[in-house]
Write a protein that holds these residues in place. Structure first.
Motif, PDB file in Angstrom:
ATOM      1  N   LEU A   1       0.827  -1.203   0.000  1.00 37.45           N
ATOM      2  CA  LEU A   1       0.000   0.000   0.000  1.00 37.45           C
ATOM      3  C   LEU A   1       0.868   1.262   0.000  1.00 37.45           C
ATOM      4  CD1 LEU A   1      -2.880   1.064   0.084  1.00 37.45           C
ATOM      5  CD2 LEU A   1      -2.745   1.022   2.571  1.00 37.45           C
ATOM      6  N   ALA A   2       1.954   1.258   0.752  1.00 39.78           N
ATOM      7  CA  ALA A   2       2.861   2.408   0.772  1.00 39.78           C
ATOM      8  C   ALA A   2       3.496   2.615  -0.607  1.00 39.78           C
ATOM      9  CB  ALA A   2       3.944   2.205   1.832  1.00 39.78           C
ATOM     10  N   GLN A   3       3.873   1.537  -1.267  1.00 41.73           N
ATOM     11  CA  GLN A   3       4.445   1.629  -2.617  1.00 41.73           C
ATOM     12  C   GLN A   3       3.418   2.189  -3.589  1.00 41.73           C
ATOM     13  OE1 GLN A   3       7.545   1.141  -3.518  1.00 41.73           O
ATOM     14  NE2 GLN A   3       7.179   1.532  -5.671  1.00 41.73           N
ATOM     15  N   LEU A   4       2.180   1.750  -3.465  1.00 46.22           N
ATOM     16  CA  LEU A   4       1.101   2.245  -4.319  1.00 46.22           C
ATOM     17  C   LEU A   4       0.891   3.750  -4.112  1.00 46.22           C
ATOM     18  CD1 LEU A   4      -1.147   1.522  -6.328  1.00 46.22           C
ATOM     19  CD2 LEU A   4      -2.618   1.100  -4.357  1.00 46.22           C
ATOM     20  N   MET A   5       0.947   4.203  -2.885  1.00 50.80           N
ATOM     21  CA  MET A   5       0.792   5.631  -2.592  1.00 50.80           C
ATOM     22  C   MET A   5       1.938   6.436  -3.204  1.00 50.80           C
ATOM     23  SD  MET A   5      -2.011   6.191  -1.047  1.00 50.80           S
ATOM     24  CE  MET A   5      -1.745   7.822  -0.452  1.00 50.80           C
ATOM     25  N   LEU A   6       3.140   5.907  -3.152  1.00 57.42           N
ATOM     26  CA  LEU A   6       4.293   6.589  -3.737  1.00 57.42           C
ATOM     27  C   LEU A   6       4.121   6.743  -5.240  1.00 57.42           C
ATOM     28  CD1 LEU A   6       7.115   7.790  -3.326  1.00 57.42           C
ATOM     29  CD2 LEU A   6       8.030   5.496  -3.640  1.00 57.42           C
ATOM     30  N   VAL A   7       3.686   5.696  -5.907  1.00 57.49           N
ATOM     31  CA  VAL A   7       3.457   5.751  -7.352  1.00 57.49           C
ATOM     32  C   VAL A   7       2.348   6.756  -7.673  1.00 57.49           C
ATOM     33  CG1 VAL A   7       2.615   4.412  -9.337  1.00 57.49           C
ATOM     34  CG2 VAL A   7       4.331   3.444  -7.813  1.00 57.49           C
ATOM     35  N   ALA A   8       1.296   6.777  -6.874  1.00 57.98           N
ATOM     36  CA  ALA A   8       0.196   7.722  -7.093  1.00 57.98           C
ATOM     37  C   ALA A   8       0.688   9.163  -6.952  1.00 57.98           C
ATOM     38  CB  ALA A   8      -0.938   7.443  -6.114  1.00 57.98           C
ATOM     39  N   LEU A   9       1.524   9.437  -5.976  1.00 56.89           N
ATOM     40  CA  LEU A   9       2.065  10.792  -5.803  1.00 56.89           C
ATOM     41  C   LEU A   9       2.960  11.187  -6.972  1.00 56.89           C
ATOM     42  CD1 LEU A   9       2.860  10.814  -1.985  1.00 56.89           C
ATOM     43  CD2 LEU A   9       1.109  12.133  -3.174  1.00 56.89           C
ATOM     44  N   GLN A  10       3.762  10.263  -7.473  1.00 58.82           N
ATOM     45  CA  GLN A  10       4.618  10.554  -8.624  1.00 58.82           C
ATOM     46  C   GLN A  10       3.778  10.842  -9.865  1.00 58.82           C
ATOM     47  OE1 GLN A  10       7.003   7.008  -8.624  1.00 58.82           O
ATOM     48  NE2 GLN A  10       8.608   7.916  -7.362  1.00 58.82           N
ATOM     49  N   GLN A  11       2.728  10.076 -10.075  1.00 54.63           N
ATOM     50  CA  GLN A  11       1.855  10.299 -11.224  1.00 54.63           C
ATOM     51  C   GLN A  11       1.127  11.635 -11.104  1.00 54.63           C
ATOM     52  OE1 GLN A  11       1.701   8.584 -14.084  1.00 54.63           O
ATOM     53  NE2 GLN A  11       3.395   7.434 -13.216  1.00 54.63           N
TER      54      GLN A  11
END
Length: 146
Positions: A32-42
């Motif tokens: 979930l933390a990795q998913l949040m990081l990708v969402a912030l980058q996008q």
């Protein structure tokens, strides 16, 4: 003192079961933390794209206004002469705490005379920055006619 023996239906979790559940929870939270990081980058990339699109639209509106003046006066401004124009360097400051300090773009455009009075204008906005995430070039095409 008498001890009571629990049968299997009354027993609690074993240490192994608790550790397995904790391991699965940890793996899930890491994903979930990795998913949040990708969402912030996008989200940040979308901000770059929006800024580039706004610059291209502003340049098209500027050229459309110049085209209207050309129609009224009969004099073609230099920026609407057929051929390649630019690049113009544009630097945008970004509010602190959002993106990095400034965004740098280069705007260029090509004007093609289609027929008497009709012009095709292609505006290109390219990044001019050391930011590796700001890499995509945006192109908008339109036609002006009297």
């Amino acid at each position: 003192m008498r001890t009571r023996v629990l049968d299997r239906s009354e027993a609690g979790f074993t240490l192994v079961e608790a550790l397995a559940a904790l391991f699965l929870l940890t793996i899930s939270l890491m994903a979930l933390a990795q998913l949040m990081l990708v969402a912030l980058q996008q989200h940040e990339l979308a901000k770059y794209d929006t800024k580039a699109l706004n610059l291209a639209q502003a340049k098209l509106e500027e050229l459309r206004t110049a085209y209207g003046n050309e129609i009224e006066s009969g004099i073609t401004p230099a920026e609407l002469a057929p051929g390649d124009h630019g690049p113009e360097a544009v630097e945008l400051s970004v509010p602190e705490g959002t993106l990095q300090g400034t965004l740098q773009f280069q705007i260029s455009w090509r004007v093609t005379e289609i027929s008497s009075g009709r012009k095709e204008v292609v505006v290109t906005v390219a990044p001019n920055s050391a930011n590796p995430r700001q890499t995509e070039t945006l192109t908008l095409t339109t036609q002006f006619s009297p």
